[in-house]
Design a protein around this motif. Structure first.
Motif, PDB file in Angstrom:
ATOM      1  N   PRO A   1      53.510  50.859  31.543  1.00 45.00           N
ATOM      2  CA  PRO A   1      53.457  49.453  31.963  1.00 45.00           C
ATOM      3  C   PRO A   1      53.284  48.503  30.775  1.00 45.00           C
ATOM      4  O   PRO A   1      52.536  48.799  29.847  1.00 45.00           O
TER       5      PRO A   1
ATOM      6  N   THR B   1      45.469  44.021  49.253  1.00 46.61           N
ATOM      7  CA  THR B   1      46.842  44.525  49.433  1.00 46.61           C
ATOM      8  C   THR B   1      46.930  46.043  49.304  1.00 46.61           C
ATOM      9  O   THR B   1      47.723  46.681  49.967  1.00 46.61           O
ATOM     10  N   LEU B   2      46.090  46.614  48.455  1.00 45.77           N
ATOM     11  CA  LEU B   2      46.106  48.066  48.302  1.00 45.77           C
ATOM     12  C   LEU B   2      45.650  48.748  49.602  1.00 45.77           C
ATOM     13  O   LEU B   2      46.149  49.814  49.966  1.00 45.77           O
TER      14      LEU B   2
ATOM     15  N   MET C   1      50.711  49.885  38.228  1.00 42.97           N
ATOM     16  CA  MET C   1      50.652  50.321  36.821  1.00 42.97           C
ATOM     17  C   MET C   1      50.426  51.821  36.745  1.00 42.97           C
ATOM     18  O   MET C   1      51.076  52.530  35.978  1.00 42.97           O
TER      19      MET C   1
ATOM     20  N   HIS D   1      40.556  41.078  39.693  1.00 42.13           N
ATOM     21  CA  HIS D   1      39.267  40.922  40.355  1.00 42.13           C
ATOM     22  C   HIS D   1      38.186  40.714  39.309  1.00 42.13           C
ATOM     23  O   HIS D   1      38.175  41.396  38.282  1.00 42.13           O
TER      24      HIS D   1
ATOM     25  N   SER E   1      46.962  36.088  37.401  1.00 45.16           N
ATOM     26  CA  SER E   1      46.213  36.879  36.419  1.00 45.16           C
ATOM     27  C   SER E   1      47.161  37.720  35.584  1.00 45.16           C
ATOM     28  O   SER E   1      48.055  38.374  36.127  1.00 45.16           O
TER      29      SER E   1
ATOM     30  N   THR F   1      45.185  53.228  34.293  1.00 40.33           N
ATOM     31  CA  THR F   1      45.822  52.768  33.053  1.00 40.33           C
ATOM     32  C   THR F   1      45.250  51.437  32.558  1.00 40.33           C
ATOM     33  O   THR F   1      45.814  50.815  31.664  1.00 40.33           O
TER      34      THR F   1
ATOM     35  N   TYR G   1      40.888  57.002  46.832  1.00 39.16           N
ATOM     36  CA  TYR G   1      41.908  56.599  45.862  1.00 39.16           C
ATOM     37  C   TYR G   1      41.258  55.563  44.951  1.00 39.16           C
ATOM     38  O   TYR G   1      40.540  54.672  45.436  1.00 39.16           O
TER      39      TYR G   1
ATOM     40  N   MET H   1      40.756  42.917  35.325  1.00 39.07           N
ATOM     41  CA  MET H   1      42.040  43.166  35.964  1.00 39.07           C
ATOM     42  C   MET H   1      42.098  42.408  37.291  1.00 39.07           C
ATOM     43  O   MET H   1      41.949  42.990  38.365  1.00 39.07           O
TER      44      MET H   1
ATOM     45  N   ASP I   1      49.164  39.797  38.472  1.00 30.75           N
ATOM     46  CA  ASP I   1      48.888  39.623  39.900  1.00 30.75           C
ATOM     47  C   ASP I   1      49.151  38.162  40.232  1.00 30.75           C
ATOM     48  O   ASP I   1      48.474  37.273  39.710  1.00 30.75           O
TER      49      ASP I   1
ATOM     50  N   ALA J   1      45.065  42.351  43.114  1.00 37.15           N
ATOM     51  CA  ALA J   1      44.636  43.062  41.905  1.00 37.15           C
ATOM     52  C   ALA J   1      44.714  44.577  42.080  1.00 37.15           C
ATOM     53  O   ALA J   1      45.176  45.297  41.192  1.00 37.15           O
TER      54      ALA J   1
ATOM     55  N   VAL K   1      47.317  40.439  32.114  1.00 32.42           N
ATOM     56  CA  VAL K   1      46.716  41.198  31.018  1.00 32.42           C
ATOM     57  C   VAL K   1      47.832  41.934  30.292  1.00 32.42           C
ATOM     58  O   VAL K   1      48.677  42.581  30.910  1.00 32.42           O
TER      59      VAL K   1
ATOM     60  N   MET L   1      47.123  47.152  39.913  1.00 35.46           N
ATOM     61  CA  MET L   1      46.641  48.298  39.136  1.00 35.46           C
ATOM     62  C   MET L   1      47.260  49.595  39.635  1.00 35.46           C
ATOM     63  O   MET L   1      47.661  50.450  38.845  1.00 35.46           O
ATOM     64  N   ALA L   2      47.355  49.736  40.963  1.00 34.33           N
ATOM     65  CA  ALA L   2      47.943  50.951  41.536  1.00 34.33           C
ATOM     66  C   ALA L   2      49.394  51.096  41.087  1.00 34.33           C
ATOM     67  O   ALA L   2      49.877  52.206  40.836  1.00 34.33           O
TER      68      ALA L   2
ATOM     69  N   ALA M   1      42.059  52.801  41.851  1.00 29.59           N
ATOM     70  CA  ALA M   1      43.086  52.103  41.073  1.00 29.59           C
ATOM     71  C   ALA M   1      42.555  51.771  39.682  1.00 29.59           C
ATOM     72  O   ALA M   1      41.361  51.525  39.514  1.00 29.59           O
ATOM     73  N   GLY M   2      43.448  51.780  38.708  1.00 28.52           N
ATOM     74  CA  GLY M   2      43.077  51.325  37.362  1.00 28.52           C
ATOM     75  C   GLY M   2      43.012  52.418  36.317  1.00 28.52           C
ATOM     76  O   GLY M   2      42.409  52.242  35.268  1.00 28.52           O
TER      77      GLY M   2
ATOM     78  N   LEU N   1      49.605  44.752  28.154  1.00 24.94           N
ATOM     79  CA  LEU N   1      49.470  46.179  27.858  1.00 24.94           C
ATOM     80  C   LEU N   1      50.556  46.523  26.828  1.00 24.94           C
ATOM     81  O   LEU N   1      51.235  45.624  26.337  1.00 24.94           O
TER      82      LEU N   1
ATOM     83  N   ASN O   1      51.322  41.478  43.978  1.00 23.77           N
ATOM     84  CA  ASN O   1      50.340  40.587  44.588  1.00 23.77           C
ATOM     85  C   ASN O   1      49.091  41.378  44.944  1.00 23.77           C
ATOM     86  O   ASN O   1      49.168  42.429  45.573  1.00 23.77           O
TER      87      ASN O   1
ATOM     88  N   LEU P   1      46.585  46.403  44.187  1.00 23.51           N
ATOM     89  CA  LEU P   1      47.967  46.877  44.262  1.00 23.51           C
ATOM     90  C   LEU P   1      48.625  46.820  42.881  1.00 23.51           C
ATOM     91  O   LEU P   1      49.434  47.677  42.527  1.00 23.51           O
TER      92      LEU P   1
ATOM     93  N   PHE Q   1      49.702  43.753  33.239  1.00 24.78           N
ATOM     94  CA  PHE Q   1      49.145  43.593  34.580  1.00 24.78           C
ATOM     95  C   PHE Q   1      49.473  42.158  34.963  1.00 24.78           C
ATOM     96  O   PHE Q   1      49.176  41.248  34.202  1.00 24.78           O
TER      97      PHE Q   1
END
Lengths: 290, 375
Positions: free
Chosen positions: B273, A157-158, B263, A249, B241, A240, A235, A247, B278, B256, B243, B260-261, A237-238, B245, B254, B258, B276
């Motif tokens: 945040p 999706t990203l 957050m 995956h 999923s 934070t 780019y 996370m 998803d 993983a 997690v 994280m992005a 991700a992650g 925080l 939807n 996206l 997490f």
């Protein structure tokens, strides 16, 4: 052009009669993908969207003349078997969509592919798409305009999000490759970058990474060593994400002292690859280096 | 999933790898009883799944039975990095000459199994990798051919082990490989592996099983739940999923990457945040509802931020799931939505009917959520 797949690639779908396999076969056909056969053990003789179904890959190859690539939708418990069957029948590109495969099965699949000169993409990938030519996977085709940017990504999706941002600024893509979100995958940034370097239609690359492992750091090093052949924007991700937690995956975890955001960003920037703070900044960074 | 040390040691012992004599204790009396049988001095080791328990005071040495009772009481009343101590492993204290590090892991870059060995036993692998790469031996194993005895000789030389111990090390490494494959482990670690006058002995044992392989080990499946928080257990049950925080902006996305992005975007615009989450590909209304309930009822969450890029996920399914969750929980927490892709119009219509604003740009939605969380 683009890499790995094009409009002439003859494609097999493994697990074609399943819900996902059948649904995405239709979408891939609509995109123009040359699907020539499907396999589901025990379902030989059926047809799915006009595509003949065989019990084994051997029969599919024999009846369809030649098969260049396979897309695997087989459930995780049977995916290893399906991938080995594709490799052993001489198929040279295998795209494994399935999520949740045992890491031990993945190690067996990946090494078997390497020993046989097969390019394996994934597992846990949205697939490969060469704009306007072929789609092997589940990516929503409408977000990708045709152009000259290659994308290598660890996330589905990203990738769509960033492709949409690119489209808003009229940047299109040559080929988009989802590497897969698992810790053990068939092809990494370095190997895919090599393909993109050789593709005359790809002028620049976008790398969409995430925490976990050190694939981004290794790519950064390789990129410098090989003389920065094509411009790259990244780019990751992650930023934070806490250490020690998966996370979503299976591969997105900071562990064994590897995989945090800072290390990746620093390595990429040191290699001269600009790293976007957010997805919507990617087109601007791209315009600055082109 | 992780195994407790006592579980790992039982497996390791069954594979012929030497470990200290030990007994499990659930209370102080059992701890004293175990020490009597084993003979003092003993080591009391709290059985927890969090790492670095030694540094957190989770391991004590007792010279007398009185010490055992006192230390056992202390440990049963302590939380080790937030984790309750339900069991103690009481082990014979072993005199050793030096400590080594030895593990079998999966190298994701090489895409092979790898033996990791170091003369710096007791140091965490994270530190070995970063601070002492020259003191760390890596031996890769091709899955097609498996373990071969030369690996133990190479390791023995690297660790400076005398010739009399080469056979012992071979037996240990051979068993580690069998155990790794047979159990679908992703890590088998002895830290430390001690060198004593009598030979090699694993003072600690860590085994982590690959979650995706658990279906092949039904006897372990229940154990996989115990390291999850109650919210993580709900997530597992419904197939998304989660997690935890420490912020106050609840996140539902939807994919993983996206998630994280999103957050990261929250943090970029100055927010924090709370989680997490998803929902995964092609989530049903039911799954979305359970996910949304989990976030809406979280006491720390002030604002809920939903960011969906629909492909196989349908925006209308998401919207319906969210509305059902709101109705079931009766919450009035603000919800900010960004929705795009498959059945986007219908999804928007449903949410707007209930007065929720739906954005098309992630940046705008995140800025709005951060602003609301500040109020």
């Amino acid at each position: 052009m683009g890499i790995l797949v094009d409009r002439n690639t003859r494609v097999l779908i493994q697990g074609i009669t399943g819900r996902e396999g059948s649904f995405h076969t239709k979408l891939m056909l609509e995109y123009g993908t040359k699907i020539v056969a499907g396999v589901t053990p025990g379902k030989g003789g059926q047809e799915v969207h006009g595509i003949p179904v065989y019990d084994t890959v051997k029969e599919a190859v024999e009846h369809s003349g030649h098969i260049d690539a396979s897309v695997v939708f087989v459930p995780s418990r049977f995916a290893r078997d399906a991938v080995l069957e594709a490799i052993d029948n001489g198929i040279k590109v295998v795209v494994v969509i399935t999520e949740g495969i045992s890491v031990h099965d993945e190690i067996a699949m990946v090494n078997h592919a390497k020993h046989n000169g097969t390019i394996m993409i994934g597992p846990n990938t949205p697939g490969v798409l060469t704009a306007g030519e072929a789609k092997l996977g589940i990516m929503p085709a409408h977000v990708f305009k045709t152009g000259y940017i290659g994308i290598i990504s660890r996330s589905g999706t990203l990738t769509y999000e960033i492709a949409r941002e690119l489209g808003k600024k009229d940047y299109g893509v040559s080929t988009v490759v989802g590497m897969g979100g698992d810790p053990v995958i068939g092809m990494n940034y370095i190997e895919l970058y090599e393909h993109f370097v050789r593709d005359p239609e790809t002028k620049a690359l976008i790398i969409i990474g995430e925490i976990g492992g050190d694939a981004e750091e290794r790519f950064a090093k390789y990129y410098v060593e090989t003389g920065r052949e094509k411009p790259v924007v990244a780019y990751i991700a992650g930023r934070t994400a806490p250490p020690g937690k998966r996370m979503g995956h299976a591969g997105a975890i900071i562990s064994m002292g590897l995989g945090d955001y800072k290390s990746k960003r620093e390595a990429l920037e040191k290699a001269g690859i600009p790293v976007a703070d957010k997805p919507s900044d990617v087109p601007r960074l791209l315009s600055e280096i082109l | 999933m992780k195994l407790y040390e006592f579980e790992a040691k039982k497996i390791v012992r069954d594979h012929g790898i030497p470990v200290p004599d030990g007994m499990l204790a659930r209370n102080i009396d059992e701890a004293v009883e175990a020490a009597k049988k084993i003979g003092v001095p003993v080591v009391l080791k709290s059985q927890v799944l969090v790492g670095r328990r030694g540094l957190a005071g989770g391991i004590r040495i007792a010279e007398t039975l009185e010490d055992v009772a006192r230390e056992a009481e202390n440990l049963f009343n302590t939380r080790i990095r937030g984790e309750e101590v339900k069991y103690l492993l009481i082990e014979k204290k072993i005199d050793f000459e030096r400590e080594l590090y030895l593990s079998l892991a999966i190298d994701r870059t090489a895409r092979k199994y790898v033996f990791l060995a170091s003369p710096l036993g007791g140091v965490e692998i994270e530190e070995l990798v970063k601070q002492h790469p020259d003191k760390l031996l890596k031996l890769y194993i091709d899955p097609a051919t498996g373990y071969s005895p030369y690996m133990s000789r190479t390791t023995a030389k690297f660790l400076g082990l005398p010739k009399e111990m080469w056979k012992d090390l071979h037996n240990i490494m051979n068993s580690m490989y069998k155990l790794m494959i047979g159990l679908d482990a992703e890590l088998v670690e002895f830290n430390p592996l001690a060198v004593t006058r009598k030979g090699l002995i694993a003072l600690d044992a860590k085994i982590r099983i690959d979650d995706n392989s658990l279906y092949r080990h039904p006897e372990l499946q229940d154990k996989a739940l115990r390291e999850l928080s109650p919210r993580e257990q709900v997530a597992k049950k419904y197939g998304f999923s989660y997690v935890e925080l420490d912020g106050n902006i609840g996140i539902i996305c939807n994919g993983a990457g996206l998630t994280m992005a999103t957050m990261d975007l929250v943090a970029y615009y100055g927010g924090k945040p709370a989680n997490f989450l998803d929902i995964g590909g092609g989530a049903t209304r039911e799954r979305v509802k359970e996910a949304a309930k989990l976030i809406l009822t979280h006491e720390r969450v002030k604002v809920v931020l939903i960011n969906i890029f629909g492909g196989i996920t349908r925006c209308d399914e998401v919207a319906r799931g969210v509305i059902e969750a709101v109705e079931e929980t009766g919450t009035h927490k603000p919800i900010v939505v960004r929705m795009l892709g498959t059945n986007e119009e219908e999804g928007k219509r449903i949410l707007e009917e209930y007065g929720y604003k739906v954005f098309s740009e992630a940046d705008e939605a995140v800025r709005k959520a951060v602003e609301l969380a500040r109020r």
